[in-house]
Design an enzyme around this catalytic site. Structure first.
Site, PDB file in Angstrom:
ATOM      1  N   LYS A  83       0.851  -1.186   0.000  1.00  0.00           N
ATOM      2  CA  LYS A  83       0.000   0.000   0.000  1.00  0.00           C
ATOM      3  C   LYS A  83       0.892   1.242   0.000  1.00  0.00           C
ATOM      4  O   LYS A  83       1.786   1.372   0.860  1.00  0.00           O
ATOM      5  CB  LYS A  83      -0.837  -0.038   1.279  1.00  0.00           C
ATOM      6  CG  LYS A  83      -2.196   0.587   1.197  1.00  0.00           C
ATOM      7  CD  LYS A  83      -2.914   0.275   2.513  1.00  0.00           C
ATOM      8  CE  LYS A  83      -4.292   0.795   2.561  1.00  0.00           C
ATOM      9  NZ  LYS A  83      -4.868   0.664   3.905  1.00  0.00           N
TER      10      LYS A  83
HETATM   11  C1  E4P Z   1      -8.266   1.645   4.059  1.00  0.00           C
HETATM   12  O1  E4P Z   1      -7.488   0.842   3.588  1.00  0.00           O
HETATM   13  C2  E4P Z   1      -8.085   2.285   5.359  1.00  0.00           C
HETATM   14  O2  E4P Z   1      -7.419   1.385   6.210  1.00  0.00           O
HETATM   15  C3  E4P Z   1      -9.363   2.616   6.082  1.00  0.00           C
HETATM   16  O3  E4P Z   1     -10.495   2.226   5.342  1.00  0.00           O
HETATM   17  C4  E4P Z   1      -9.423   3.966   6.672  1.00  0.00           C
HETATM   18  O4  E4P Z   1     -10.652   4.136   7.323  1.00  0.00           O
HETATM   19  P1  E4P Z   1     -10.927   5.296   8.375  1.00  0.00           P
HETATM   20  O5  E4P Z   1     -11.166   6.556   7.624  1.00  0.00           O
HETATM   21  O6  E4P Z   1     -12.172   4.855   9.096  1.00  0.00           O
HETATM   22  O7  E4P Z   1      -9.742   5.360   9.260  1.00  0.00           O
END
Ligand code: E4P
Length: 216
Positions: A83
């Site tokens: 990522k």
């Molecule tokens: C995506 O890969 C992220 O880990 C995640 O969806 C972030 O979500 P949040 O905005 O609730 O922290």
């Protein structure tokens, strides 16, 4: 639509797996911090639970640093998706890693143009963050729809991985608008099963069954 569990908690991941809902997992530095465990150890354990993509995020912000960390992460298991953030260096790393056959998840996407760039850089996943847009009174679902249209217009193969999902309605709206994947906290995935009429129906069937005095 495929579901990813958005968590670093392996017990939660095992539960979603047991429900037959687990197509993969996403993590981020905040979720790893919340787990209180060693990053590489958690990713390795998650990869023993699922064969689906498991996103592990780099912490470096420069291209060389990202590539160095990606090399460590992708060696953990063959289903690790690296990522990277949606920045210039993140796109460079996406291009380099994708051309080497590594799955790349480009994260922190908040605009259709960012999603277009990620697709051009060969991303396997683009992660548009719905909830964080809603938090600032913009429409996260509109973003998913716009990306869907752009990707379809040009036949981009990048998968739309709706992220920052906060509710069952988010999941329904993403499914209706054509997101390929949704990554959500296990509690949200589990909430999809709930309906008051299901609970009421069970209650009534059980009461009537008791009246029969029978067992199966
Ligand atoms: C995506 O890969 C992220 O880990 C995640 O969806 C972030 O979500 P949040 O905005 O609730 O922290």
């Amino acid at each position: 639509m495929k579901f990813f569990a958005d968590t670093g908690d392996v017990a939660e991941i095992r539960e979603i797996q047991a429900m037959g809902l687990l197509d993969g997992v996403t993590t981020n530095p905040s979720l790893i911090a919340k787990s209180g465990r060693q990053f590489k150890e958690v990713i390795a354990e998650i990869c023993t639970i699922t064969d689906g993509p498991v996103s592990a995020e780099v912490a470096a912000l420069d291209f060389d640093g990202m590539m160095k960390e990606a090399n460590v992460l992708r060696k953990i298991a063959k289903n690790v998706a690296v990522k990277v953030p949606l920045t210039v260096d993140g796109l460079k790393a996406c291009k380099a890693l994708s051309s080497e056959g590594t799955m790349v998840n480009v994260t922190l996407c908040f605009s259709p143009n960012q999603a277009l760039l990620a697709a051009k850089a060969g991303a396997y996943f683009i992660s548009p963050f719905i909830g964080r847009l809603d938090d600032i009174h913009l429409d996260g679902i509109d973003l998913i729809g716009e990306i869907r249209q752009i990707y379809d217009n040009y036949d981009f193969k990048t998968n739309i991985l709706a992220a920052s999902i906060r509710s069952a309605n988010h999941i329904k709206d993403c499914a209706l608008i054509g997101a390929d994947y949704a990554t959500a906290p296990p509690a949200v995935l589990k909430s999809l099963v709930k309906h008051p009429l299901t609970d009421k129906g069970i209650e009534q069937f059980l009461a009537d069954w008791k009246k029969t005095g029978q067992t199966i």
